[in-house]
Design an enzyme around this catalytic site. Structure first.
Site, PDB file in Angstrom:
ATOM      1  N   LYS A 191      12.169  18.452  -1.472  1.00 53.81           N
ATOM      2  CA  LYS A 191      13.525  19.007  -1.315  1.00 53.81           C
ATOM      3  C   LYS A 191      14.139  18.985  -2.717  1.00 53.81           C
ATOM      4  CE  LYS A 191      17.493  18.696  -1.020  1.00 53.81           C
ATOM      5  NZ  LYS A 191      18.356  19.369  -2.020  1.00 53.81           N
ATOM      6  N   GLU A 266      14.987   6.150  -8.201  1.00 51.02           N
ATOM      7  CA  GLU A 266      15.250   6.327  -9.637  1.00 51.02           C
ATOM      8  C   GLU A 266      16.682   6.827  -9.737  1.00 51.02           C
ATOM      9  OE1 GLU A 266      13.069   5.391 -11.728  1.00 51.02           O
ATOM     10  OE2 GLU A 266      11.083   5.682 -10.860  1.00 51.02           O
ATOM     11  N   CYS A 300      19.277  10.730 -17.533  1.00 49.43           N
ATOM     12  CA  CYS A 300      19.497   9.424 -16.899  1.00 49.43           C
ATOM     13  C   CYS A 300      19.405   8.287 -17.910  1.00 49.43           C
ATOM     14  CB  CYS A 300      18.524   9.209 -15.755  1.00 49.43           C
ATOM     15  SG  CYS A 300      16.807   9.371 -16.244  1.00 49.43           S
ATOM     16  N   GLU A 398      28.925   6.392 -14.899  1.00 54.84           N
ATOM     17  CA  GLU A 398      28.016   7.380 -15.486  1.00 54.84           C
ATOM     18  C   GLU A 398      28.720   8.732 -15.555  1.00 54.84           C
ATOM     19  OE1 GLU A 398      24.667   8.738 -13.108  1.00 54.84           O
ATOM     20  OE2 GLU A 398      23.372   8.636 -14.881  1.00 54.84           O
TER      21      GLU A 398
HETATM   22  P1  NAD Z   1      22.322  13.726  -6.456  1.00 55.80           P
HETATM   23  O1  NAD Z   1      22.155  12.341  -5.971  1.00 55.80           O
HETATM   24  O2  NAD Z   1      23.597  14.413  -6.219  1.00 55.80           O
HETATM   25  O3  NAD Z   1      21.209  14.691  -5.849  1.00 55.80           O
HETATM   26  C1  NAD Z   1      19.828  14.441  -6.018  1.00 55.80           C
HETATM   27  C2  NAD Z   1      19.072  15.056  -4.849  1.00 55.80           C
HETATM   28  O4  NAD Z   1      19.454  14.377  -3.656  1.00 55.80           O
HETATM   29  C3  NAD Z   1      19.380  16.530  -4.604  1.00 55.80           C
HETATM   30  O5  NAD Z   1      18.190  17.197  -4.244  1.00 55.80           O
HETATM   31  C4  NAD Z   1      20.343  16.479  -3.437  1.00 55.80           C
HETATM   32  O6  NAD Z   1      20.323  17.643  -2.660  1.00 55.80           O
HETATM   33  C5  NAD Z   1      19.784  15.310  -2.655  1.00 55.80           C
HETATM   34  N1  NAD Z   1      20.738  14.667  -1.735  1.00 55.80           N
HETATM   35  C6  NAD Z   1      22.091  14.573  -1.845  1.00 55.80           C
HETATM   36  N2  NAD Z   1      22.603  13.922  -0.789  1.00 55.80           N
HETATM   37  C7  NAD Z   1      21.562  13.570   0.005  1.00 55.80           C
HETATM   38  C8  NAD Z   1      21.432  12.871   1.242  1.00 55.80           C
HETATM   39  N3  NAD Z   1      22.491  12.382   1.882  1.00 55.80           N
HETATM   40  N4  NAD Z   1      20.198  12.706   1.770  1.00 55.80           N
HETATM   41  C9  NAD Z   1      19.113  13.166   1.124  1.00 55.80           C
HETATM   42  N5  NAD Z   1      19.162  13.854  -0.046  1.00 55.80           N
HETATM   43  C10 NAD Z   1      20.374  14.043  -0.606  1.00 55.80           C
HETATM   44  O7  NAD Z   1      21.966  13.674  -8.021  1.00 55.80           O
HETATM   45  P2  NAD Z   1      22.101  14.865  -9.079  1.00 55.80           P
HETATM   46  O8  NAD Z   1      23.541  15.079  -9.352  1.00 55.80           O
HETATM   47  O9  NAD Z   1      21.234  15.997  -8.640  1.00 55.80           O
HETATM   48  O10 NAD Z   1      21.394  14.216 -10.359  1.00 55.80           O
HETATM   49  C11 NAD Z   1      22.023  13.466 -11.315  1.00 55.80           C
HETATM   50  C12 NAD Z   1      21.786  11.982 -11.084  1.00 55.80           C
HETATM   51  O11 NAD Z   1      20.384  11.701 -11.102  1.00 55.80           O
HETATM   52  C13 NAD Z   1      22.375  11.100 -12.161  1.00 55.80           C
HETATM   53  O12 NAD Z   1      22.991   9.997 -11.573  1.00 55.80           O
HETATM   54  C14 NAD Z   1      21.165  10.665 -12.969  1.00 55.80           C
HETATM   55  O13 NAD Z   1      21.313   9.465 -13.688  1.00 55.80           O
HETATM   56  C15 NAD Z   1      20.136  10.562 -11.914  1.00 55.80           C
HETATM   57  N6  NAD Z   1      18.794  10.618 -12.489  1.00 55.80           N
HETATM   58  C16 NAD Z   1      18.058   9.468 -12.525  1.00 55.80           C
HETATM   59  C17 NAD Z   1      16.791   9.479 -13.098  1.00 55.80           C
HETATM   60  C18 NAD Z   1      15.957   8.225 -13.134  1.00 55.80           C
HETATM   61  O14 NAD Z   1      14.757   8.347 -13.315  1.00 55.80           O
HETATM   62  N7  NAD Z   1      16.517   7.046 -12.971  1.00 55.80           N
HETATM   63  C19 NAD Z   1      16.272  10.663 -13.623  1.00 55.80           C
HETATM   64  C20 NAD Z   1      17.057  11.818 -13.573  1.00 55.80           C
HETATM   65  C21 NAD Z   1      18.323  11.774 -12.985  1.00 55.80           C
END
Ligand code: NAD
Length: 508
Positions: A191, A266, A300, A398
């Site tokens: 997804k 992550e 991240c 963040e």
């Molecule tokens: P997000 O949490 O908004 O979304 C990530 C994914 O989760 C998307 O595909 C979204 O559709 C899905 N999602 C959202 N709500 C959900 C739910 N209730 N159930 C299941 N899936 C759901 O994150 P984002 O805004 O896309 O990405 C940015 C974030 O990702 C930042 O916080 C960043 O630090 C983090 N990030 C972490 C790493 C790491 O390796 N630690 C790497 C890259 C990004």
């Protein structure tokens, strides 16, 4: 160069911006509901295309296909070498398309093309790497128990892997999960993030070209709260590998609790970079600037909190300020661009809101420039937040944009304390020529990953992941096997060891 950027954009638009559909059981299909949502261009706000909106029905079909492929299809019974040959094939196909995937990703996300090129090359490498790792490092252990038993362990695939990915390095992060999941013998439902569907769709097309058996790999597009949540709650999905925000991670854990999901998390970061007065300041400056402003600050592991020793603070901050206006902000399709527009207007407003809060809390904001020609894009210029304390909002939360908070320190013990005074624990960086101090600081800062005298450079063999609110578990290298496989132990009796004889009559 501007003309070259236009040509690349035209080519991308002509070839790969058709409406996006789900990839289920080896076919590209629409959602049952017929609903779709608009995917917007971060540079112009114009609609790029429509994306089919998946939900429970599409997740059910994708999971059923993946389950069938795992249990009945050839994937589960395939010889490992044959399975891995598919991974090498996917890697080769990605390599053949780097020149097309990188611009597509830049067009969709606003990430500068010079940076997406490296990420796409890394994506192909993820497949090759995991094929090699399964061959060389997915090994069991044997335990000899006196002369009575031999115990040994094997790694077995688990079943259907649910992979949920963010938009900040979409193609790379998708492959980072798909490669180990498939290499270890699982089947996959991905997804991808709703704001970056183009390369996820292209990835499905390329994996389709590799000819995997039907149902082994599936993609369902859609909103997290619907498609993502349905994947998390599905009883036939054995594990969820998630990369995204911390709040989403904890929501997923709650929703996965009823079906006892195995999770890898992550999550977000707020990583410190600590610069001591004996550091090589030129290199520390380059690393600090790159670490916060590359990937538009949407990284991240970005070093978003600078702690600079008070002896060198004035010089270092002055040097930062002098660099800001020269960081090239502009069209992500232009090779010279260093900072592009943020992914989406909602995210842009969120980052702006943090700058507003920082101002209200008394900090000083110093920003670079966005050229007039790009005013309609989601541009936040490279920005420093100065004169703030570590308890203020901008230093704690963040922001996920090109924004660096700058604080000073006097003593090693003091900087370790403030560096740790944050809920996240993803990455950290220290710059000093004193090697003993470097190791002391590295070990005292509570993060999953730490760099001494370096920006974020990563070898694929090492564990990746965060501590505290930045994550649970480690992926990368052989560490991924702990997550993507079930370790089974088999006990073999070597002789006639004693067995209790309940209920047996004693001999007269
Ligand atoms: P997000 O949490 O908004 O979304 C990530 C994914 O989760 C998307 O595909 C979204 O559709 C899905 N999602 C959202 N709500 C959900 C739910 N209730 N159930 C299941 N899936 C759901 O994150 P984002 O805004 O896309 O990405 C940015 C974030 O990702 C930042 O916080 C960043 O630090 C983090 N990030 C972490 C790493 C790491 O390796 N630690 C790497 C890259 C990004």
């Amino acid at each position: 160069m501007a003309q070259q950027a236009e040509e690349i954009r035209d080519r991308v638009i002509r070839q790969h911006t058709q409406d996006v559909r789900h990839y289920i059981n080896g076919r590209f299909v629409d959602a049952d509901s017929g609903k779709s949502f608009a995917n917007l261009n971060p540079l112009t706000q114009e609609r790029i295309n429509w994306v089919s909106e998946g939900g429970q029905a599409e997740i059910d079909r994708a999971v059923a296909a993946a389950q069938e492929a795992f249990q009945q299809g050839p994937w589960g019974k395939m010889k490992v070498s044959e399975r891995l040959s598919y991974l090498y094939k996917i890697a080769d196909i990605i390599d053949e398309h780097i020149d097309e995937i990188a611009p597509l990703e830049s067009y969709d996300t606003g990430l500068p093309i010079s940076q997406t090129k490296n990420m796409v090359a890394r994506s192909a490498q993820n497949f090759r790497f995991y094929a090699e790792m399964v061959n060389s490092r997915m090994v069991g252990e044997a335990y000899q128990v006196d002369d009575e038993f031999l115990n040994y362990t094997i790694h077995k695939p688990i079943g259907v892997a649910g992979l949920i990915t963010p938009w900040n390095a979409p193609f790379m992060l998708e492959t980072w999960k798909i490669a180990p999941a498939l290499a270890t013998g699982n089947t996959v439902v991905l997804k991808p993030a709703e704001w970056s569907p183009l390369t996820a769709n292209r990835l499905a097309e390329l994996i389709d070209q590799a000819g995997l058996p039907e149902g082994v790999f599936n993609v369902v597009h859609g909103w997290g709260e619907k498609a993502g949540a349905a994947l998390v709650a599905h009883p036939d999905v054995q594990l969820i590998s998630f990369t995204g925000e911390t709040a989403t991670g904890s929501e997923i854990m709650k929703n996965g609790a009823d079906t006892l999901k195995r999770v890898s998390m992550e999550l977000g970061g707020k990583s410190p970079i600590i610069v001591f007065d004996d550091a090589d300041l030129d290199r520390a400056l380059d690393a600090c600037i790159w670490g916060i402003f590359s990937f538009n600050g949407e990284r991240c592991t970005a070093n978003s909190r600078l702690f600079v020793h008070e002896q060198i603070a004035e010089r270092f901050i002055q040097a930062l300020k002098e660099r800001l206006p020269h960081i090239v902000v502009g069209d992500p399709m232009d090779d010279r661009t260093q900072v592009g527009p943020l992914i989406h207007q909602t995210h842009y407003e969120n980052v702006k809101r943090y700058l507003e809060i920082a101002r209200e809390e008394g900090a000083e904001i110093v920003s670079g420039q966005v050229p007039q020609a790009y005013k309609q894009g989601n541009f936040v210029p490279p920005t420093l937040i100065l004169n703030l304390t570590n308890d203020q909002t901008a230093a704690q939360e963040e922001i996920f944009g090109p924004v660096l908070t700058v604080m000073t320190f006097k003593e090693e013990a003091e900087v370790i304390k403030v560096a740790n005074d944050v809920k996240y624990g993803l990455a950290g960086y220290v710059w000093t020529q004193d090697i003993q101090r470097a190791h002391r600081v590295a070990q005292a800062v509570d993060t999953g990953m730490f760099w001494i005298n370096s920006q974020n450079v990563r070898d694929l063999r090492i564990p990746f992941g965060g501590s505290k609110a930045s994550g649970i578990g480690r992926e990368g290298g052989h560490y991924a096997f702990d997550f993507y496989t079930e370790t089974q132990v088999i006990h073999v009796a070597l002789g006639e060891h004693r067995i209790p004889q309940f209920g047996k009559k004693a001999s007269p």
